[in-house]
Scaffold this active site. Structure first.
Site, PDB file in Angstrom:
ATOM      1  N   LEU A  68      -7.380  23.173 -46.626  1.00 12.80           N
ATOM      2  CA  LEU A  68      -8.386  22.162 -46.945  1.00 12.80           C
ATOM      3  C   LEU A  68      -8.659  22.134 -48.450  1.00 12.80           C
ATOM      4  O   LEU A  68      -8.751  23.186 -49.091  1.00 12.80           O
ATOM      5  CB  LEU A  68      -9.681  22.450 -46.190  1.00 12.80           C
ATOM      6  CG  LEU A  68      -9.544  22.526 -44.665  1.00 12.80           C
ATOM      7  CD1 LEU A  68     -10.880  22.874 -44.042  1.00 12.80           C
ATOM      8  CD2 LEU A  68      -9.019  21.218 -44.098  1.00 12.80           C
ATOM      9  N   GLY A 112      -7.264  31.994 -41.250  1.00 12.60           N
ATOM     10  CA  GLY A 112      -8.350  32.645 -41.977  1.00 12.60           C
ATOM     11  C   GLY A 112      -8.903  31.690 -43.018  1.00 12.60           C
ATOM     12  O   GLY A 112      -8.180  30.857 -43.565  1.00 12.60           O
ATOM     13  N   GLY A 113     -10.219  31.807 -43.313  1.00 15.10           N
ATOM     14  CA  GLY A 113     -10.822  30.917 -44.302  1.00 15.10           C
ATOM     15  C   GLY A 113     -10.645  29.463 -43.910  1.00 15.10           C
ATOM     16  O   GLY A 113     -10.998  29.048 -42.807  1.00 15.10           O
ATOM     17  N   ASP A 114     -10.060  28.663 -44.805  1.00 10.95           N
ATOM     18  CA  ASP A 114      -9.844  27.246 -44.526  1.00 10.95           C
ATOM     19  C   ASP A 114      -8.365  26.936 -44.346  1.00 10.95           C
ATOM     20  O   ASP A 114      -7.923  25.826 -44.632  1.00 10.95           O
ATOM     21  CB  ASP A 114     -10.434  26.395 -45.663  1.00 10.95           C
ATOM     22  CG  ASP A 114      -9.790  26.716 -47.010  1.00 10.95           C
ATOM     23  OD1 ASP A 114      -9.954  25.910 -47.942  1.00 10.95           O
ATOM     24  OD2 ASP A 114      -9.131  27.769 -47.122  1.00 10.95           O
ATOM     25  N   GLU A 115      -7.582  27.921 -43.868  1.00 14.29           N
ATOM     26  CA  GLU A 115      -6.151  27.744 -43.645  1.00 14.29           C
ATOM     27  C   GLU A 115      -5.861  27.663 -42.151  1.00 14.29           C
ATOM     28  O   GLU A 115      -6.332  28.498 -41.369  1.00 14.29           O
ATOM     29  CB  GLU A 115      -5.355  28.889 -44.265  1.00 14.29           C
ATOM     30  CG  GLU A 115      -5.414  28.921 -45.784  1.00 14.29           C
ATOM     31  CD  GLU A 115      -4.610  30.071 -46.369  1.00 14.29           C
ATOM     32  OE1 GLU A 115      -4.269  30.995 -45.598  1.00 14.29           O
ATOM     33  OE2 GLU A 115      -4.312  30.044 -47.571  1.00 14.29           O
TER      34      GLU A 115
END
Length: 564
Positions: free
Chosen positions: A423, A463-466
């Site tokens: 993102l 993980g995170g925005d992946e």
């Protein structure tokens, strides 16, 4: 500095500065002290002295300086040399910005990643908690970190684990006094760190499913209070610790339940059963705690002849082969939908019966209702293989799923696409609206991905925005491009988050095809990741399809397609 220069510098910088030919600062605009809290007369150039002496322009040179409260301020300075018409050097002029908020955001993001990595790689509760506490102490500068378990009924706290940093002042005192304690004498020093500042404690809860199941406490000698960004980050960090404690608690409960089950097996059972030589059930006798439902409608039938929810046909075939071999067996597990509509799990153990002439007469054995153990096992599997926030597959379960998808693609001689999604601008959502809004945003992203794709397509959060998507049974590249373009469009649509918060971000997508440019799962993911970064370099809000480099080194391996 004239009025025009001042006005222009104010548009893209926090302050303006000038330096003479002897590299002495001669002018710093008024906003410097207001923006930084520092004294403009101090020398901030020692690490950039070579560029200054060579009269070279420089851009975004970063400087870190401590503040009186113990925190740090980060400066980003750019400058250009000044020469007259004859080429004579007259000094420097430039601009500066306070980049402390950006640096603090990067530091806290590293902190979250460090904690997540420490907890994920731990072999046990103690190892994971110590590693997570140490990561926070190292990055945030605390001397002591403790994790307490919280009793949900009484609210009482019990120390679970702790990590303590070495104190230089204490170490120095112990070294100075070693002649005494090596002779067996006790030693004492009053407040060896008394001059270091006030002793402070900072604590926040470890949360799972909206409930505080633990408390994280950090202490040390420091003057500064936790900043607003750290207070926001505690939500994510507390959630990481809470999920870790919950998962480990579930594993402990399962181990205790299984151990209790093993200890009591020889004492009692839920039911006793017998079969004849053709493996038809001839007797079911219920124990004092057994359910009569297990025996309804099964007398005279084979176990595999009664409708069951598990195991599958292959599982029953394996059990039948063992019975036909007249071998004893232990803890064969199956599940059935009961008349009340609920599914119950049972584990049975049995041994063959032979008459005096050695002729096989059937089996006899015991059985137990193990529904609670089976459901606990499923809960643990869900925690281990699914992303707790979005419910999507996680990195752990993506690997096997991708391998299986590739194997099916080989058999069907079709194509498969791996899509790496990152993102653009998610960090700004977190920074502006907090982690709660960021979490709601990621949940909505997951919902859009699931809604846009087929039920058979694998969707994982790395993980995170992946995110990573696996598209099977793709006939050609054009079909892949249509799907990926649709995904990019879904990511671009505005987001309505809770509390009236609205957000709009795009996504960069990288695509790799099997078997066109990748022969295995690891290569597929690596190529998709590389193509995603190519999309980011192309200006974001785009997708790239990986292609192998050509003999011409100037020819790019990927080309960007702008999303609608």
């Amino acid at each position: 500095m004239n009025t025009r220069t001042s006005a222009l510098s104010g548009l893209f910088a926090d302050w303006y500065w000038e330096m003479d030919a002897q590299l002495q600062l001669t002018l710093t605009s008024e906003p410097f002290t207001e923006k930084t809290g520092l004294d403009a007369a101090d020398d901030y150039w020692e690490h950039n002295r070579r560029s200054l002496e060579r009269h070279e322009p420089f851009r975004d040179f970063e400087i870190q300086r401590p503040l009186p409260d113990g925190s740090s301020v980060w400066l980003s300075v750019s400058g250009e040399p000044l020469f007259d018409a004859e080429g004579m050097f007259h000094g420097f002029r430039g601009i500066g910005r306070n980049i402390t908020p950006q640096k603090r955001g990067e530091q806290l993001l590293r902190l979250e990643h460090a904690v997540a990595r420490a907890l994920a790689q731990a072999n046990g509760v103690s190892e994971g908690l110590q590693a997570g506490l140490r990561a926070i102490c190292d990055i945030e500068g605390w001397d002591y970190g403790r994790c307490f378990r919280v009793d949900p009924a009484s609210g009482d706290m019990t120390l679970q684990e702790a990590w303590f940093a070495r104190e230089p002042a204490t170490d120095q005192f112990l070294m100075r006094s070693r002649n005494a304690w090596q002779e067996g004498k006790p030693v004492f020093s009053k407040s060896p760190r008394e001059s270091s500042g006030a002793f402070a404690t900072f604590a926040f809860p470890a949360v799972a499913q909206g409930r505080a199941i633990g408390l994280l406490s950090f202490s040390g000698y420091r003057a500064s209070e936790p900043d607003e960004r750290l207070l926001e980050a505690t939500q994510a960090i507390g959630s990481l610790f809470g999920q870790f404690l919950q998962r480990k608690q579930a594993e402990e409960m399962l181990r205790e339940s299984e151990e209790r089950f093993r200890r009591l097996t020889h004492l009692s059972s839920d039911f006793f059963w017998e079969t004849d030589a053709q493996h038809r059930i001839t007797k079911i006798v219920h124990g004092p705690h057994g359910s009569a439902q297990i025996g309804r409608g099964i007398l005279g039938k084979h176990p595999w002849g009664v409708a069951s929810a598990s195991p599958d046909q292959a599982g029953w075939a394996g059990h039948m082969a063992m019975l036909n071999s007249h071998l004893p067996f232990r803890d064969f597990e199956f599940s059935r939908v009961m008349p009340d509509g609920g599914t119950r799990f049972f584990a049975v153990s049995g041994e063959p019966r032979f008459n005096a002439d050695g002729v096989f007469g059937g089996y006899r054995g015991i059985g137990r209702d193990v529904t609670e153990i089976a459901l606990a096992r499923e809960r643990i599997a869900s925690l281990a293989y699914n992303d707790a926030l979005t419910g999507l597959a996680n990195r752990t379960s993506l690997g096997p799923a991708l391998e299986q998808a590739i194997e099916r693609t080989r058999r069907h001689r079709s194509k498969l696409a791996g899509v790496f999604i990152d993102l653009d601008g998610f960090k700004q959502v977190n920074d502006m609206h907090g982690h709660a809004a960021g979490d709601a945003f990621l949940v909505e992203v997951a919902r859009r991905l699931r809604r846009t794709l087929r039920a058979s397509d694998v969707v994982a959060r790395l993980g995170g925005d992946e995110f990573f998507v696996v598209l099977e049974q793709m006939q050609d590249t054009a079909a892949v491009e249509r799907v990926v373009s649709k995904l990019a469009g879904e990511m671009l649509r505005p987001y309505d988050l809770f509390g009236g918060v609205k957000a709009r971000v795009s996504a960069s997508l990288g695509v790799s095809l099997f078997p066109d440019d990748a022969g295995d799962a690891a290569t597929l993911m690596a190529h998709a990741d590389k193509a995603m970064y190519a999309a980011k370099r192309a200006g974001k809000n785009a997708f790239c399809i990986f292609s192998a480099p050509t003999a011409n080194p100037s020819s790019p391996p990927e080309s960007a397609h702008r999303a609608a």
